[in-house]
Design an enzyme around this catalytic site. Structure first.
Site, PDB file in Angstrom:
ATOM      1  N   GLU A  86       1.117  -1.546  -0.277  1.00 39.48           N
ATOM      2  CA  GLU A  86      -0.073   0.163  -0.162  1.00 39.48           C
ATOM      3  C   GLU A  86       0.925   1.275  -0.106  1.00 39.48           C
ATOM      4  O   GLU A  86       1.622   1.357   0.926  1.00 39.48           O
ATOM      5  CB  GLU A  86      -0.290   0.189   1.659  1.00 39.48           C
ATOM      6  N   LYS A 270      -7.162  -0.284  11.710  1.00 37.62           N
ATOM      7  CA  LYS A 270      -6.573  -0.728  10.799  1.00 37.62           C
ATOM      8  C   LYS A 270      -4.897  -0.117  10.184  1.00 37.62           C
ATOM      9  O   LYS A 270      -4.291  -0.444   9.749  1.00 37.62           O
ATOM     10  CB  LYS A 270      -7.130  -0.952   9.483  1.00 37.62           C
ATOM     11  N   ASP A 286       4.336 -13.969  11.949  1.00 34.65           N
ATOM     12  CA  ASP A 286       3.203 -14.435  11.600  1.00 34.65           C
ATOM     13  C   ASP A 286       2.112 -13.658  11.948  1.00 34.65           C
ATOM     14  O   ASP A 286       1.333 -12.993  12.857  1.00 34.65           O
ATOM     15  CB  ASP A 286       2.645 -15.643  12.529  1.00 34.65           C
ATOM     16  N   HIS A 384      -2.137  10.203  -0.943  1.00 32.49           N
ATOM     17  CA  HIS A 384      -2.390   8.873  -0.417  1.00 32.49           C
ATOM     18  C   HIS A 384      -2.649   9.318  -2.317  1.00 32.49           C
ATOM     19  O   HIS A 384      -1.442   8.489  -2.421  1.00 32.49           O
ATOM     20  CB  HIS A 384      -3.264   8.649   0.154  1.00 32.49           C
TER      21      HIS A 384
HETATM   22  P1  NAD Z   1       9.715 -23.216  15.937  1.00 29.21           P
HETATM   23  O1  NAD Z   1       8.651 -23.720  17.124  1.00 29.21           O
HETATM   24  O2  NAD Z   1      10.263 -22.892  14.743  1.00 29.21           O
HETATM   25  O3  NAD Z   1      11.142 -22.731  17.090  1.00 29.21           O
HETATM   26  C1  NAD Z   1      10.957 -22.214  18.454  1.00 29.21           C
HETATM   27  C2  NAD Z   1      12.222 -23.112  18.759  1.00 29.21           C
HETATM   28  O4  NAD Z   1      13.812 -22.592  18.272  1.00 29.21           O
HETATM   29  C3  NAD Z   1      12.049 -23.142  20.384  1.00 29.21           C
HETATM   30  O5  NAD Z   1      11.709 -23.810  20.779  1.00 29.21           O
HETATM   31  C4  NAD Z   1      13.898 -23.969  21.201  1.00 29.21           C
HETATM   32  O6  NAD Z   1      14.101 -24.985  20.866  1.00 29.21           O
HETATM   33  C5  NAD Z   1      14.340 -22.904  19.774  1.00 29.21           C
HETATM   34  N1  NAD Z   1      15.578 -21.450  20.180  1.00 29.21           N
HETATM   35  C6  NAD Z   1      16.410 -21.692  20.185  1.00 29.21           C
HETATM   36  N2  NAD Z   1      17.185 -20.340  20.709  1.00 29.21           N
HETATM   37  C7  NAD Z   1      15.854 -19.928  20.857  1.00 29.21           C
HETATM   38  C8  NAD Z   1      15.686 -18.466  21.791  1.00 29.21           C
HETATM   39  N3  NAD Z   1      17.035 -17.570  21.869  1.00 29.21           N
HETATM   40  N4  NAD Z   1      14.423 -18.370  22.062  1.00 29.21           N
HETATM   41  C9  NAD Z   1      13.238 -19.357  21.941  1.00 29.21           C
HETATM   42  N5  NAD Z   1      13.300 -20.373  21.302  1.00 29.21           N
HETATM   43  C10 NAD Z   1      14.562 -20.921  20.857  1.00 29.21           C
HETATM   44  O7  NAD Z   1       8.764 -21.676  15.959  1.00 29.21           O
HETATM   45  P2  NAD Z   1       7.617 -20.996  17.405  1.00 29.21           P
HETATM   46  O8  NAD Z   1       7.447 -19.555  17.488  1.00 29.21           O
HETATM   47  O9  NAD Z   1       7.013 -22.490  18.215  1.00 29.21           O
HETATM   48  O10 NAD Z   1       6.055 -20.814  16.301  1.00 29.21           O
HETATM   49  C11 NAD Z   1       6.016 -19.897  15.414  1.00 29.21           C
HETATM   50  C12 NAD Z   1       5.226 -21.010  14.494  1.00 29.21           C
HETATM   51  O11 NAD Z   1       3.996 -21.343  14.940  1.00 29.21           O
HETATM   52  C13 NAD Z   1       4.965 -19.850  13.574  1.00 29.21           C
HETATM   53  O12 NAD Z   1       5.647 -20.251  12.240  1.00 29.21           O
HETATM   54  C14 NAD Z   1       3.034 -19.448  13.091  1.00 29.21           C
HETATM   55  O13 NAD Z   1       3.281 -19.230  12.262  1.00 29.21           O
HETATM   56  C15 NAD Z   1       3.098 -20.953  13.859  1.00 29.21           C
HETATM   57  N6  NAD Z   1       1.680 -21.400  14.801  1.00 29.21           N
HETATM   58  C16 NAD Z   1       0.681 -20.050  14.555  1.00 29.21           C
HETATM   59  C17 NAD Z   1      -0.624 -20.500  15.923  1.00 29.21           C
HETATM   60  C18 NAD Z   1      -1.261 -19.338  16.046  1.00 29.21           C
HETATM   61  O14 NAD Z   1      -1.104 -18.414  16.146  1.00 29.21           O
HETATM   62  N7  NAD Z   1      -2.042 -19.576  16.463  1.00 29.21           N
HETATM   63  C19 NAD Z   1      -0.569 -21.811  15.716  1.00 29.21           C
HETATM   64  C20 NAD Z   1      -0.022 -22.914  15.501  1.00 29.21           C
HETATM   65  C21 NAD Z   1       1.704 -22.758  14.365  1.00 29.21           C
END
Ligand code: NAD
Length: 430
Positions: A86, A270, A286, A384
Site C-alpha cells: 500500500e 487498521k 505470523d 495518498h
Molecule cells: P519454532 O518451533 O519454529 O521455533 C522455536 C524453537 O526454537 C524453540 O522451541 C526452541 O527450541 C528454539 N530456540 C532456539 N533459540 C531460541 C531462543 N533464543 N528463544 C526461543 N526459542 C529458541 O517456532 P515457534 O515460535 O514455536 O512457532 C512459530 C510458528 O508457529 C509460526 O510460524 C506460526 O505461524 C505458527 N503457529 C501459530 C499458531 C497461532 O498463532 N495460533 C498456531 C500454530 C502454529
C-alpha cells in the site's frame, strides 16, 4: 553489547534512485553482497525454497520492501524494513518518526515474552471442584511443561504459571479452561506452547476425571504486550493552513472518535496495523497472529475501541501511547528460513524478540499519528493519491519513464483516476 550506529535520519532518502538507496542501506547496516542480492530480488526465496515452507507450492509471491527512516527508539537509531503493497505507509511512518524524533523519539517497553496455552476440560461434574483439582497439581504440571523445550528453559524461559477459568454458560454446557503461562524467550512460541498443552492434557484428565478437547495457544497474548509513547511539540504539527495547537486539538478529537465508536476504531486500528503488519511480514513473523491479538485486545472491555490514546500534556504537547499484545519472534517459524527475513533482521540489528516487539509498537504508533494528523488537517487523499498515482499508471499499462510522465500529467490536471491513466497511456503509445 548494543552497537552504536549512524543516525537513521536520512533527509532526501526517498528522492534517491533505487540502486543508491539499496547501496546506502547496505553500508549503513553492514550488509554483504549476498544480502544485497536478496534485497534486490536477484536471490532469496525461490519456488524450490518455498516448496519447503508450505504445501502445494507452485511459485512465489513478492511484495515491495521499503525502509522507514528517522526512527529513534529508546535512544537507539533504527532503519525499519517494511513489506507492504500500500502506498503512503512507509512515507507516513517515516514522517511521523521525524516528528517524534524531535521530542526525544519513542519510549518503548515490553512484558516478558509469556504466551498463553489453553486446555479445554469437559465432562466434569463441577467445574469449580475441577479447578481446585488442577491447581492442586500445579507444580507437577509446570515441571512437566518445562520438559517440552529444554532449549527455552536453558535460556531462562519455560512455564511461569497456571490459571483456571470456569466457563459456566457455553453452547456445550459448563467447561473448565486451564491456561498455561509459558515464557518462550525469542520465539513466537506457538509450537512450544502447543506441545506443552498436549503434554499436560492426560495429567489434567486424570486429576479431574474429565475429558480434554482442545489444547492450543491463545492469540490474545495479553501477558506479552508492548507499549510505545511519544511526545510531539505543537510547532512540529503546524501546517500552511492551521497553527500547531489546532492540529493537536484535531488529533485528540480524532482519537476521541475512535475511542467512542467501533466503526471508526476499526479503521483507526487498521492504520496502526498497516505499520505493524509490514514489519511483521518483513521479519518472517505470523501477521495473522498479530492481527488476531490486536483486535481481540481492542475489544477486551466488551466494546471494540481504539488501541492508541492521544492527549495534551501540561506543556501543551501532544502525547501518544499505544499498547497491545505483540507475539513475534526473532527465531523459529519463517524468521530464519525466509532469506529476506534474515537480511531484514540484520538491518534492524536487534538482540531479542522483545526489542522487535518494541520496534513494531513504535511503528504502529507512528503510523497512527501519520494517519490521524493527515485526517485532521488536509485529509488523507491529497498525499495518498499522489503516491497512489504511480500504482494507477502501472495498472493502466505504463512502464519505464512513461510511469512518471503519466503521474505528473495526472497530478497537474488534478485527476488521478484509472480511466485517465488508461487514456494517457493510449495517447502516449500512439
Ligand atoms: P519454532 O518451533 O519454529 O521455533 C522455536 C524453537 O526454537 C524453540 O522451541 C526452541 O527450541 C528454539 N530456540 C532456539 N533459540 C531460541 C531462543 N533464543 N528463544 C526461543 N526459542 C529458541 O517456532 P515457534 O515460535 O514455536 O512457532 C512459530 C510458528 O508457529 C509460526 O510460524 C506460526 O505461524 C505458527 N503457529 C501459530 C499458531 C497461532 O498463532 N495460533 C498456531 C500454530 C502454529
Amino acid at each position: 553489547m548494543v552497537q552504536q550506529r549512524p543516525s537513521s535520519r536520512l533527509p532526501g532518502f526517498f528522492k534517491r534512485p533505487l540502486a543508491e538507496r539499496a547501496a546506502l542501506i547496505s553500508r549503513w547496516a553492514g550488509l554483504d553482497t549476498s544480502d544485497q542480492a536478496v534485497l534486490l530480488g536477484m536471490a532469496g526465496l525461490n519456488a524450490t525454497g518455498a516448496d519447503h515452507l508450505i504445501e502445494n507450492v507452485v511459485g512465489v509471491y513478492a511484495l515491495p520492501l521499503g525502509i522507514a527512516t528517522n526512527f529513534l527508539i529508546n535512544g537507539r537509531d533504527y532503519l525499519i524494513p517494511m513489506a507492504v503493497e500500500e502506498p503512503s505507509v512507509v512515507a507516513g511512518v517515516s514522517f511521523a518518526a521525524r516528528l517524534a524524533r524531535d521530542g526525544g523519539g519513542f519510549v518503548a517497553s515490553s512484558d516478558d515474552p509469556v504466551m498463553i496455552g489453553q486446555i479445554q476440560v469437559l465432562d466434569v461434574p463441577d467445574v469449580y471442584v475441577a479447578a481446585g483439582q488442577v491447581m492442586a497439581i500445579k507444580e507437577q504440571l509446570l515441571e512437566e511443561a518445562n520438559c517440552c523445550d529444554l532449549t527455552i528453559v536453558g535460556l531462562g524461559g519455560g512455564a511461569r504459571g497456571l490459571e483456571v477459568r470456569p466457563l459456566l454458560d457455553t453452547p456445550a454446557g459448563p467447561m473448565l479452561i486451564v491456561h498455561l503461562l509459558y515464557d518462550v524467550r525469542d520465539a513466537m512460541g506457538a509450537n512450544t506452547v502447543n506441545t506443552a498443552c498436549e503434554k499436560l492434557a492426560p495429567m489434567i484428565e486424570s486429576a479431574t476425571g474429565g475429558r480434554v478437547n482442545l489444547r492450543i495457544l491463545s492469540n490474545l497474548a495479553d501477558h506479552r504486550t508492548a507499549t510505545a509513547e511519544c511526545t510531539i511539540h505543537p510547532d512540529e504539527l503546524e501546517t500552511d493552513e492551521l497553527p500547531g495547537p489546532e492540529v493537536v486539538r484535531g488529533i485528540v478529537e480524532a482519537y476521541a472518535f475512535a475511542a467512542a465508536d467501533p466503526y471508526r476504531a476499526a479503521t483507526h486500528n487498521k492504520g496502526i496495523m498497516n505499520g505493524m503488519d509490514a514489519v511483521c511480514i518483513a521479519t518472517g513473523n505470523d501477521w495473522r497472529a498479530l492481527e488476531a491479538g490486536a483486535h481481540a485486545y481492542a475489544a477486551r472491555s466488551g466494546r471494540y475501541s481504539s488501541l492508541s490514546e492521544w492527549w495534551v500534556d501540561r506543556e501543551n504537547n501532544l502525547r501518544g501511547r499505544l499498547r497491545l499484545p505483540v507475539a513475534v519472534g526473532t527465531i523459529g517459524g519463517a524468521t530464519r528460513v525466509h532469506p529476506a527475513a534474515g537480511v531484514v533482521l540484520k538491518i534492524l540489528g536487534i538482540q531479542s524478540a522483545r526489542e522487535l516487539a518494541e520496534i513494531m509498537v513504535s511503528v504502529g504508533l507512528a503510523q497512527n499519528l501519520a494517519a490521524i494528523r493527515a485526517l485532521a488537517t488536509t485529509g488523507i487523499q491529497a498525499g495518498h493519491m499522489r503516491l497512489h498515482a504511480r500504482q494507477m499508471a502501472v495498472a493502466a499499462g505504463a512502464s519505464g519513464e512513461m510511469v512518471q510522465q503519466i503521474v505528473e500529467a495526472m497530478i497537474a490536471e488534478g485527476s488521478i483516476r484509472l480511466d485517465r491513466a488508461q487514456e494517457l497511456v493510449r495517447e502516449m503509445k500512439d
